[in-house]
Design a protein around this motif. Sequence first.
Motif, mmCIF file in Angstrom:
data_model
loop_
_atom_site.group_PDB
_atom_site.id
_atom_site.type_symbol
_atom_site.label_atom_id
_atom_site.label_comp_id
_atom_site.label_asym_id
_atom_site.label_seq_id
_atom_site.Cartn_x
_atom_site.Cartn_y
_atom_site.Cartn_z
ATOM 1 N N GLN A 47 0.838 -1.210 0.000
ATOM 2 C CA GLN A 47 0.000 0.000 0.000
ATOM 3 C C GLN A 47 0.868 1.254 0.000
ATOM 4 O O GLN A 47 0.355 2.369 -0.004
ATOM 5 C CB GLN A 47 -0.898 0.014 1.245
ATOM 6 N N TYR A 70 -3.653 1.798 -2.847
ATOM 7 C CA TYR A 70 -2.485 2.558 -2.382
ATOM 8 C C TYR A 70 -2.940 3.556 -1.320
ATOM 9 O O TYR A 70 -4.031 4.114 -1.385
ATOM 10 C CB TYR A 70 -1.874 3.290 -3.580
ATOM 11 N N THR A 71 -2.076 3.775 -0.355
ATOM 12 C CA THR A 71 -2.359 4.691 0.751
ATOM 13 C C THR A 71 -2.738 6.083 0.245
ATOM 14 O O THR A 71 -1.992 6.696 -0.515
ATOM 15 C CB THR A 71 -1.107 4.796 1.642
ATOM 16 N N PHE A 72 -3.877 6.582 0.686
ATOM 17 C CA PHE A 72 -4.423 7.847 0.182
ATOM 18 C C PHE A 72 -4.935 8.615 1.392
ATOM 19 O O PHE A 72 -6.067 8.432 1.821
ATOM 20 C CB PHE A 72 -5.544 7.500 -0.805
ATOM 21 N N LEU A 98 -7.752 3.951 0.966
ATOM 22 C CA LEU A 98 -6.906 3.497 -0.132
ATOM 23 C C LEU A 98 -7.509 4.017 -1.426
ATOM 24 O O LEU A 98 -8.712 4.243 -1.526
ATOM 25 C CB LEU A 98 -6.880 1.970 -0.184
ATOM 26 N N VAL A 99 -6.668 4.188 -2.432
ATOM 27 C CA VAL A 99 -7.178 4.550 -3.746
ATOM 28 C C VAL A 99 -6.570 3.578 -4.746
ATOM 29 O O VAL A 99 -5.431 3.135 -4.571
ATOM 30 C CB VAL A 99 -6.823 6.016 -4.097
ATOM 31 N N VAL A 100 -7.327 3.227 -5.745
ATOM 32 C CA VAL A 100 -6.774 2.406 -6.825
ATOM 33 C C VAL A 100 -6.418 3.334 -7.972
ATOM 34 O O VAL A 100 -7.301 3.949 -8.575
ATOM 35 C CB VAL A 100 -7.774 1.339 -7.297
ATOM 36 N N ASP A 101 -5.133 3.430 -8.235
ATOM 37 C CA ASP A 101 -4.666 4.229 -9.360
ATOM 38 C C ASP A 101 -4.611 3.295 -10.564
ATOM 39 O O ASP A 101 -3.749 2.424 -10.644
ATOM 40 C CB ASP A 101 -3.276 4.793 -9.047
ATOM 41 N N MET A 102 -5.545 3.498 -11.475
ATOM 42 C CA MET A 102 -5.692 2.559 -12.599
ATOM 43 C C MET A 102 -4.472 2.584 -13.536
ATOM 44 O O MET A 102 -4.303 1.669 -14.345
ATOM 45 C CB MET A 102 -6.972 2.877 -13.371
ATOM 46 N N ARG A 103 -3.631 3.635 -13.390
ATOM 47 C CA ARG A 103 -2.409 3.655 -14.202
ATOM 48 C C ARG A 103 -1.463 2.532 -13.798
ATOM 49 O O ARG A 103 -0.552 2.166 -14.553
ATOM 50 C CB ARG A 103 -1.689 5.004 -14.019
ATOM 51 N N LEU A 148 -15.046 -0.914 -9.301
ATOM 52 C CA LEU A 148 -13.592 -0.965 -9.463
ATOM 53 C C LEU A 148 -13.172 -2.187 -10.277
ATOM 54 O O LEU A 148 -12.232 -2.119 -11.083
ATOM 55 C CB LEU A 148 -12.894 -0.959 -8.098
ATOM 56 N N ALA A 185 -13.770 -1.418 -13.837
ATOM 57 C CA ALA A 185 -12.764 -0.472 -14.314
ATOM 58 C C ALA A 185 -11.451 -1.184 -14.623
ATOM 59 O O ALA A 185 -10.836 -0.969 -15.677
ATOM 60 C CB ALA A 185 -12.542 0.625 -13.274
ATOM 61 N N VAL A 215 -4.614 11.696 -9.190
ATOM 62 C CA VAL A 215 -5.098 10.335 -9.295
ATOM 63 C C VAL A 215 -6.599 10.400 -9.559
ATOM 64 O O VAL A 215 -7.269 11.311 -9.082
ATOM 65 C CB VAL A 215 -4.790 9.521 -8.007
ATOM 66 N N PHE A 236 -1.983 7.329 -20.754
ATOM 67 C CA PHE A 236 -2.972 6.877 -19.774
ATOM 68 C C PHE A 236 -4.381 7.388 -20.073
ATOM 69 O O PHE A 236 -5.330 7.048 -19.360
ATOM 70 C CB PHE A 236 -2.554 7.301 -18.365
ATOM 71 N N ALA A 281 -11.808 2.818 -18.214
ATOM 72 C CA ALA A 281 -12.186 2.514 -16.830
ATOM 73 C C ALA A 281 -13.421 3.302 -16.421
ATOM 74 O O ALA A 281 -14.365 2.757 -15.829
ATOM 75 C CB ALA A 281 -11.022 2.828 -15.888
ATOM 76 N N ALA A 296 -16.534 1.988 -17.914
ATOM 77 C CA ALA A 296 -16.900 0.699 -17.315
ATOM 78 C C ALA A 296 -17.483 0.882 -15.923
ATOM 79 O O ALA A 296 -18.338 0.109 -15.480
ATOM 80 C CB ALA A 296 -15.684 -0.222 -17.257
#
Lengths: 265, 265, 265, 265
Positions: C126, C155-157, C162-167, C207, C210, D163, D203, D210, D213
Motif C-alpha cells: 500500500q 495505495y495509501t491515500f 486506499l485509492v486504486v490508481d488505474m495507471r 472498481l 474499471a 489520481v 494513460f 475505466a 466501465a
Amino acid sequence: GATPLLIAGPCVLEDLDIALECARFMKEVAQKAGFNYIFKASFDKANRTSLSSYRGPGLEKGLAMLEQVKKEVGVPVISDIHEPWQAEPAAEVLDIIQIPAFLCRQTDLILAAARTGQPVNIKKGQFVSPWDMYYAVEKARGAGAQGIILTERGYTFGYRNLVVDMRAFPIMRNFGVPVVFDATHSVQLPGGAGGASGGEREFVAPLARAAVAVGVDGIFMEVHPEPKKALCDGPNSLPLEEAKGLLMILKEIYEVIRKNDILSP
Amino acid sequence: GATPLLIAGPCVLEDLDIALECARFMKEVAQKAGFNYIFKASFDKANRTSLSSYRGPGLEKGLAMLEQVKKEVGVPVISDIHEPWQAEPAAEVLDIIQIPAFLCRQTDLILAAARTGQPVNIKKGQFVSPWDMYYAVEKARGAGAQGIILTERGYTFGYRNLVVDMRAFPIMRNFGVPVVFDATHSVQLPGGAGGASGGEREFVAPLARAAVAVGVDGIFMEVHPEPKKALCDGPNSLPLEEAKGLLMILKEIYEVIRKNDILSP
Amino acid sequence: GATPLLIAGPCVLEDLDIALECARFMKEVAQKAGFNYIFKASFDKANRTSLSSYRGPGLEKGLAMLEQVKKEVGVPVISDIHEPWQAEPAAEVLDIIQIPAFLCRQTDLILAAARTGQPVNIKKGQFVSPWDMYYAVEKARGAGAQGIILTERGYTFGYRNLVVDMRAFPIMRNFGVPVVFDATHSVQLPGGAGGASGGEREFVAPLARAAVAVGVDGIFMEVHPEPKKALCDGPNSLPLEEAKGLLMILKEIYEVIRKNDILSP
Amino acid sequence: GATPLLIAGPCVLEDLDIALECARFMKEVAQKAGFNYIFKASFDKANRTSLSSYRGPGLEKGLAMLEQVKKEVGVPVISDIHEPWQAEPAAEVLDIIQIPAFLCRQTDLILAAARTGQPVNIKKGQFVSPWDMYYAVEKARGAGAQGIILTERGYTFGYRNLVVDMRAFPIMRNFGVPVVFDATHSVQLPGGAGGASGGEREFVAPLARAAVAVGVDGIFMEVHPEPKKALCDGPNSLPLEEAKGLLMILKEIYEVIRKNDILSP
C-alpha cells in the motif's frame, strides 16, 4: 535580524467592535512577543462550502471597517480579494493585498494585485507543490509587485484533510521571499463538518511551534473573542488569551532560531 | 522533567571501527546536549529495494558487534528484528528491540519482542495513521512489554515521497507512551533513486527542530563518519559534526518546550 | 488469447464446509464466465489490526484444509505465507504462493517463496509505487521463480483510505508479468472501523469493471456465503450470488478488451 | 437509455481552422460511436502555470469563434468562464457554461453561471472530495440552474500528480446529476514540466475505458490535429485519429454497461 510578522484577526468581518477588540488585543500581544502586527479579516468569504453560510459585509462596508481599525488602533491591515476589479479600491485601504489559496493560480488576480503597488501575500494553494509557488512569485514580480509574501496553509492529503509539509518553508524561502505560516487554516478539515469545514484547534499550537522552529518569517492565525460564536471558522479560531499564550512560546523558539542564524538568506 | 532520548548510529553495521567511532562521538554529543544516548545499527537490512544492496553482517555477527559497542563505549544498544525467532537471541544483547515500520502490523513479531521482557520500539508504518498505532501498542501491552516506544518516520504521500504530519506526535503521545522522531528515514524518497531509496539530507535538521518544538520524547538519526561511503542510506545520513550541531540546537528548543510544560502528560 | 484468472475464496479459512461451498460455487461461475479459477484462503491472518481478531487455523491445519479443497473440488489453490520457513511446507500443497502486501519488501520471504519452484503472487504494498514493484519482480526472478504475478490492492491515500490508481495496471504489465486486481481489499478502509478495517462493498463491482476495462490478467475477490458472519473482512467480501453477477459482466467487458487487442504485449 | 455525451475540442482556441477541423472530425466520430457531441475550447486560459504561456483570444473574439463553429459545423458549444461578469455574454453563445476546477468553490461564479438559465458544468476541484461536490450542486440548484453536470478531472495525489479515484463517479451520480470524466486533464502532472503542466497521454485511453466501465454519463477529451504544435496541453491532448479509435472502444464498453442496466438511477 528581522522582526517576524504576526498576521491575526477574525476570519471574517462581523461587527466593528469585535474587529477592534481583536486588533487592540493582538497589537499588544505582538509587542510583548516581538512580532510586527498586521490586522487581518475578510470582507467577503467568497468560497464558503455552503450557500447559506455568512459571507461578510462586502467590499465597500468591509473596507470602511478596515480603515476604521487602521485609524483607531494604529495597525496596518491586510485582506483578501477575489476578482481583479477589487484590487484598486482595496489598495486604497489595505497595506497588503492577499490572494486566497484557491485562487493562487488565477493570473489576472495576481497581476491586478501586484499592479497596485502594494505588497501581495499569495496563499499557497492546497493543490500546489512548494516548488510551483515559484511561478506565482514570478507572475507577481513580472507585474512589478513591491513586496511578495507566500503563505502556507496546508496541502491536500487524502479527502477532507490537510497536512503541513514542513519542508515547504525552506523550499519557498529559497525563492527570496518571506514565508508565513497560516496556523489556523492549516488545521481545517475541508467539508468535514457537513456543509462546512471542520477544524482541530488543538493542533494550532503544535504546528505553529513547529513552523517557527523550522524557520518562517511570520505567523498567521485567526482569533476571536468567542470562537463558539464566530460566524466563520469557529472550530479552528483561537480565543484571544490562547493566542497570547502561544505567541509568548513562539517568541522563545524564534529566539533560538535567530540566535543560531537559521533564517539568514 | 524527563531527559529526552537520542537514538543514533550508522544505518547498518559495517565494520566495528565505524560503529565504535559513531558511538563514542554521539555519546559525548548527547551528554553535552542533555540527551540519553542509545546506539542503533541494524544487523540485517531485510527489506532493501534491490537484491544486490548490502544487507549487513547478519544476526550472529551483528549481535556480537553490538555487544562490543555496548561494552567498549558503555552505551545501551537498540536494533531491529525481522522474524519472531530472532527476538530471544536479540534480547540477550539489545536493551531495546525495534520493530521495523514495514512490519509494524505483524502481530507475531510484536508479541515475540514484547515477551522477551525488553522494551520495544515500534516504528510507525508508512501506511498507518497515528490513531491506529494504538492497536500496535495494545498488542505489545497485551504480551507484557516492559516499555513501549513509538517512532514516527514519515507517511506515504503520493508516490516515492513521505510527509511528516506533525499532528502525529501529540496523537500518539496520548496513548501514554514516549514518542520518538526518526529524522533521517523521514526524508527518504522511497525508490526514488533507481533501485534504492533517495534522500534529502537538507531537510533532516528542519524536521528535527519541528518535532522537538511540537513535543517529542526523543530523536532518532542515522549518522556516519562519511555518508558518501555508507553502505546504506548515505543520502539521508548525517555526518558526525553536522549531527552535533543539530543536537545543540535541539537542546535549546527542548529547553523552551520543557520550561513551558508542553510535554507533561 | 489468454484466459483471465479468477482468484477467489473466503478471506480466512474458517471451517471446511464454507471453503468447499465457496470453491464449488466459484469454480462453476468461473467456467461460465471464461476465467481460470484458483481457490484462495489464508491459513493465518498475521497482521490483523487487533490482537483479539480471529487469525485462522494455522499453517498445518490450514494446508490440510486447502489440500482437501484441491482434491474434492478439483481446483488449484493459493495462499499467503508470512515467514520464510513457511515457504517449503506451503509449496507442497499450494499451486501459487502469495506474498502479502505489507511484506512485499521483505527480501527473504520473496526469495524463500521463489526458491520452491512454485509460481509467486506478490501483492503490491500500500506504500509502493507501481514502478517500484519492478524490484520485487527482480528479486523473485533472481531466485529462479517459475512464474511471477503482481496484484494491485490499493495505495495509501491520506489516512484510513486506499485509492486504486488505474495507471498501475499498464505500468506493471510492462514488466512482462501478469497483473491481477484485488477488488475486495482495495475497498478496505484500514483501521476505519475501530480496531478493524472497514470496507465499502458497493465499490467492489465498479472498481472491478474499471480494472478489466483498463486491462488486467485476472481478478481477485473475497467471497463468502454469508459475509455478515465472516470471521474476517466481512464488510468487503462479496456474497456468492453477487460475485456471480459481477463475473458475468466482467466477462463481457473482457471480451471488448480482448477483441480490441488491448492486452497484447 | 440515455445517449452519452462527448465533450471534445482543442484546449484553447488558437485559430478558427483548427477549431473547425476538430469540431467536424469529432462530430462525425461521435455519430459513429453513439455519443452526443459538444464542442469545447477555452477562450482564455486564466490559470496557466507561467505568465509567458499563451492564454487565448479572450472573451469577445473567443465567443465569436465559438459562434462560428456552432453555425458552420452545427454542434452545441461549451466553454469556461473565470469571473462572474463573463456569465451573461458567454450565455448568449454557449450551450453549456463551464466552471473551472480551481474555481469550483467560488460561489459568485457558480451563481452567475446558474442565473443565465443555461446548463452549468462544474469541474470537480483537485482538492474537493466527491461528497463535497454536493455543495456546489446545491449552490447551482439554489440559483435556478437549468441543468447541472459534474466533471471529474483527477484529485491531488502527493506533489505534481493527480489520481482518478473511480469511486467518485457513483458517489457523484448519486446527487442526481450526470457525471462526465475529463480523460485528458486527469493525466496532467501539474507543474511537472518546468513552468508548465506535463502530461501522460498514454494513460488517457485506459482511464477513459475505466470510467465508462464504472459508469459515467459522458467523456471529455482535449483533441488536436497536431498535439505537438498545440499552444496548450499538448502533452495530454489526443491526436484526432487516436481519439476516434478510443471512442469506438468506449462505445463497446458503454454498450455492456447499458445492457446490464448499470447506469439506471
